[in-house]
Design an enzyme around this catalytic site. Structure first.
Site, PDB file in Angstrom:
ATOM      1  N   ARG A  59       0.832  -1.209   0.000  1.00  0.00           N
ATOM      2  CA  ARG A  59       0.000   0.000   0.000  1.00  0.00           C
ATOM      3  C   ARG A  59       0.865   1.257   0.000  1.00  0.00           C
ATOM      4  NH1 ARG A  59      -3.061  -3.916   2.709  1.00  0.00           N
ATOM      5  NH2 ARG A  59      -4.835  -4.450   1.364  1.00  0.00           N
TER       6      ARG A  59
ATOM      7  N   ASP B 222       0.413  -7.128  -2.933  1.00  0.00           N
ATOM      8  CA  ASP B 222      -1.006  -6.947  -2.658  1.00  0.00           C
ATOM      9  C   ASP B 222      -1.632  -6.362  -3.912  1.00  0.00           C
ATOM     10  OD1 ASP B 222      -3.575  -6.358  -1.160  1.00  0.00           O
ATOM     11  OD2 ASP B 222      -2.295  -6.897   0.530  1.00  0.00           O
TER      12      ASP B 222
ATOM     13  N   HIS C 198      -5.994 -10.613  -3.540  1.00  0.00           N
ATOM     14  CA  HIS C 198      -5.094  -9.454  -3.407  1.00  0.00           C
ATOM     15  C   HIS C 198      -4.063  -9.413  -4.531  1.00  0.00           C
ATOM     16  CE1 HIS C 198      -6.480  -7.962   0.509  1.00  0.00           C
ATOM     17  NE2 HIS C 198      -6.649  -9.228   0.845  1.00  0.00           N
TER      18      HIS C 198
ATOM     19  N   ASP D 234      -5.863 -14.938   2.192  1.00  0.00           N
ATOM     20  CA  ASP D 234      -6.931 -14.216   2.895  1.00  0.00           C
ATOM     21  C   ASP D 234      -7.856 -13.485   1.926  1.00  0.00           C
ATOM     22  OD1 ASP D 234      -4.687 -12.516   2.299  1.00  0.00           O
ATOM     23  OD2 ASP D 234      -5.674 -10.946   3.460  1.00  0.00           O
ATOM     24  N   GLU D 235      -9.053 -13.256   2.398  1.00  0.00           N
ATOM     25  CA  GLU D 235     -10.025 -12.335   1.802  1.00  0.00           C
ATOM     26  C   GLU D 235     -10.311 -12.600   0.323  1.00  0.00           C
ATOM     27  OE1 GLU D 235      -9.864  -8.431   4.627  1.00  0.00           O
ATOM     28  OE2 GLU D 235      -8.486  -8.429   2.935  1.00  0.00           O
TER      29      GLU D 235
ATOM     30  N   TYR E  36      -3.430  -5.288  15.481  1.00  0.00           N
ATOM     31  CA  TYR E  36      -3.313  -4.586  14.206  1.00  0.00           C
ATOM     32  C   TYR E  36      -3.003  -3.121  14.502  1.00  0.00           C
ATOM     33  CZ  TYR E  36      -4.702  -8.072  10.726  1.00  0.00           C
ATOM     34  OH  TYR E  36      -4.726  -9.150   9.876  1.00  0.00           O
TER      35      TYR E  36
ATOM     36  N   ASP F 115      -2.729  -0.579  12.631  1.00  0.00           N
ATOM     37  CA  ASP F 115      -3.430   0.469  11.899  1.00  0.00           C
ATOM     38  C   ASP F 115      -4.746   0.833  12.562  1.00  0.00           C
ATOM     39  OD1 ASP F 115      -4.238  -2.161  11.153  1.00  0.00           O
ATOM     40  OD2 ASP F 115      -5.317  -1.359   9.427  1.00  0.00           O
TER      41      ASP F 115
ATOM     42  N   TRP G 127      -0.389  -2.658   8.836  1.00  0.00           N
ATOM     43  CA  TRP G 127      -1.034  -2.465   7.532  1.00  0.00           C
ATOM     44  C   TRP G 127      -0.968  -0.978   7.200  1.00  0.00           C
ATOM     45  CZ3 TRP G 127      -1.782  -6.678   4.848  1.00  0.00           C
ATOM     46  CH2 TRP G 127      -1.981  -7.896   5.519  1.00  0.00           C
TER      47      TRP G 127
ATOM     48  N   GLU H   6      -2.453   1.268   4.956  1.00  0.00           N
ATOM     49  CA  GLU H   6      -3.412   2.167   4.315  1.00  0.00           C
ATOM     50  C   GLU H   6      -3.397   3.572   4.917  1.00  0.00           C
ATOM     51  OE1 GLU H   6      -5.406  -1.950   3.843  1.00  0.00           O
ATOM     52  OE2 GLU H   6      -4.017  -0.947   5.204  1.00  0.00           O
TER      53      GLU H   6
END
Length: 639
Positions: A285, A314, A384, A448-449, A542, A544, A592, A594
């Site tokens: 990111r 990512d 991702h 993930d995700e 986390y 962030d 993370w 962002e």
């Protein structure tokens, strides 16, 4: 002359839509009228109803990229402004960083110019300032140690030695170990007085080294007297940790004598609570120069953390040089208005890139290895993978309908297709190069995700599912990950992944390590299934996550808020039954990126929570003390 030609101010109102609305105002200080333009901003609070805007025309969105046009014929005179509102958001804004992170204008001639942005203001509600993150703290024992040792019995001295040095008879390895910790100290505290000297000093105190087979590899013992210090250690890591503790003790006593002392005599018996004491860094990111990565590794070693989880790919970028596919670090890293990847999360008019050459990686791995930090690389697959698919379009099923699914972050069709043969050829070559660069036993493959519904519009995927007798996204993901695990096994490596690797049947539990991030209960569920587990729940670890509910506190909030006190007090073992505790390998902080648009935001969000997690990883529960930690945490080095 104004420092910027254009500025975008924004506020969020809780009324005006299911999740409130943004009010944007663009100011023109360019010295000339502005017309025939488009405006782009990036924001994690995304628009999902294109029609829900007023005095502007929604043009397109890609993940966090939003583009609007003004009403036809609009001109903003020099010194004037234009206001428009945007509703139809996918969630409430909760913090000052939930608005526009960057913006730019595309002018009538096709050129792009930057727009300055401010933090998001809150309207029609109370915008409270963030609370103090740390109390003043209280010291029962005046020693500057991070993390706090397992056991100590010390008597404080009235002064401190100028330096510590190796006693006569020290081995070359002992002296080299002092040199390694001394070099780390100088990098972290370039203005600090050296705690060690390789040469003897009459104003110093000698360190006598003893290898002790009765101690585990990461354990050490310090026996201090007025005349010498005896450092016993189980292995080279334990020797380093003992020296690091001595450096911390002396640095604290020298620089803060009103709070901290150097021991006159006594004993420290120390060993880590967990074998996996990790910190993750997302460099996709936001790109971190190699010097910043190297400094972070020094910080990890200072806190006796021993795993650097390097999140190298990512949706936003692929950051690792792979010589077989140079497109990954040309097409797969460039973000900009006219580049292969659209701007995201802080990018504006100027193109941005950045990747780590294989020479960079070797240098980082060598530094980390010298400091007993294991570098675990991650390529995040199969989801991702937007940057990968932009760089290598042959990885897609050309018959799959565009935008047939979207990730939770809003990226369309962003997962490597398990039914495309080139997918496996690609991964074989990538892994061949990775195992030459990274000596770690583990390679992290993400997992993930992946959006439920991924690949279901792909004719190739449908055919594969019929052949294999499986149905649904997660069964297909399990098929894919089993093949990836076979590749790793063939190369003598173990698979690490996020907790969703277990979905759809998962992979074999043997030589598999999963990280429980979605919620703490997931770790227990994975352990029951037979997986080894690292606990890294977003609700506590986390970094962030915002540190308070206050609007003016920066960060994310999907997992709630994680105050330093909560992060410090969280116990990863939680409700783990005794019979499953052997499956708990350790804990990990996750950074993370962002929200990390500046060094200031990085340091505010990472510290003091990173040393709090380091103490959770090292210090026995019975020895933890929040007020003591709060008194010592301000000594932490930062980026």
């Amino acid at each position: 002359m104004h420092p910027v030609s254009y500025r975008l101010e924004a506020s969020w109102q809780p009324d005006g839509g299911p999740f409130g609305r943004f009010t944007f105002t663009l100011f023109n200080f360019s010295g000339a009228p502005l017309s025939g333009f488009r405006i782009v901003y990036t924001s994690l609070t995304r628009v999902i109803d294109p029609k829900a805007c007023d005095n502007a025309v929604f043009l397109r969105r890609n993940a966090n990229f939003h583009e609007f046009a003004p009403p036809a014929g609009l001109t903003i005179e020099n010194g004037g402004s234009w206001t428009f509102t945007v509703s139809g958001l996918h969630r409430n804004a909760r913090h000052c960083t939930d608005g526009a992170k960057s913006a730019y204008l595309t002018l009538a001639d096709g050129g792009h110019v930057p727009v300055a942005v401010s933090d998001l203001l809150l309207e029609n509600a109370v915008s409270e300032p963030p609370p103090v993150r740390l109390p003043d703290g209280k010291l029962d024992q005046p020693y500057a140690l991070q993390p706090w040792p397992a056991k100590l019995e010390l008597r404080p001295g009235d002064g401190f030695p100028v330096v510590l040095y190796p006693a006569v008879g020290s081995t070359g390895e002992d002296v080299a170990a002092i040199d390694t910790v001394l070099a780390m100290y100088h990098r972290l505290f370039p203005a600090g007085h050296a705690p060690f000297s390789l040469a003897a000093s009459k104003q110093g105190r000698a360190i006598v080294f003893t290898a002790d087979a009765g101690l585990k590899a990461e354990a050490y013992r310090l026996d201090l007297s007025e005349t010498e210090i005896r450092l016993s250690f189980g292995g080279s890591a334990g020797r380093q940790y003992g020296l690091t503790s001595l450096a911390q003790l002396l640095d604290g006593a020298r620089n803060h004598p009103e709070k901290f002392r150097f021991p006159a005599s006594g004993k420290i018996s120390d060993a880590p609570r967990y074998s996996w004491r990790g910190c993750h860094l997302d460099v996709s990111r936001q790109f971190y120069p190699t010097a910043d990565v190297a400094r972070l590794i020094d910080i990890l070693a200072w806190f006796k953390l021993n795993v650097f989880h390097w999140h190298l790919t990512d949706d936003e970028a692929w950051r690792l040089e792979i010589k077989a596919y140079p497109q990954l670090t040309t097409l797969g890293v460039l973000r900009g208005p006219d580049e292969p990847l659209l701007p995201q999360l802080g990018n504006g008019a100027e193109p941005v890139g950045g990747f780590y050459s294989q020479a960079d990686v070797r240098a980082i791995v060598a530094q980390a290895t010298a400091l007993h930090v294991d570098v675990v690389p991650e390529i995040d697959i199969p989801g991702h993978s937007t940057a990968t698919l932009v760089a290598l379009p042959d990885l897609t099923d050309g018959q799959e309908a565009p935008e047939s699914y979207h990730s939770v972050q809003g990226y369309p069709n962003n997962a490597l297709n398990p039914a495309v043969a080139f997918t496996y050829e690609f991964l074989e070559k990538v892994l061949d190069e990775m195992v030459e660069l990274f000596p770690s036993a583990y390679i992290h493959i993400g997992g993930d995700e992946v959006a439920n519904g991924s690949w279901l519009a792909s004719p190739l995927a449908k055919k594969l599912m019929e052949q294999e007798g499986i149905s649904g996204t997660f069964a297909l993901q399990s098929y894919f990950l089993k093949r990836v695990k076979q590749m790793l096994t063939a190369r003598g490596r173990k698979l690490a992944g996020w907790n969703e690797v277990a979905h759809g049947g998962g992979v074999s539990t043997e030589d598999t390590l999963l990280m429980a991030w979605e919620r703490p209960e997931v770790g227990i569920e994975l352990a029951r299934e037979g997986y080894d587990v690292v606990m890294t729940p977003g609700q506590a670890y986390y970094l962030d996550m915002a540190q308070a509910d206050a609007w003016q506190e920066p960060g994310a909030s999907w997992a709630g808020t994680a105050t330093p006190a909560h992060t410090y007090g969280y116990e990863a073992e939680g409700e783990f039954p005794d019979e499953l505790k052997a499956r708990l390998r350790g804990v990990q902080a996750c950074i993370w990126s962002e929200h990390y648009l500046s060094r200031g935001y990085f340091n505010r969000l990472v510290f003091p929570r990173l040393p709090a997690i380091a103490e959770a990883a090292w210090t026995p529960k019975s020895a933890k003390d929040w007020l003591r930690f709060a008194a010592i945490a301000p000594l932490s080095p930062n980026l």
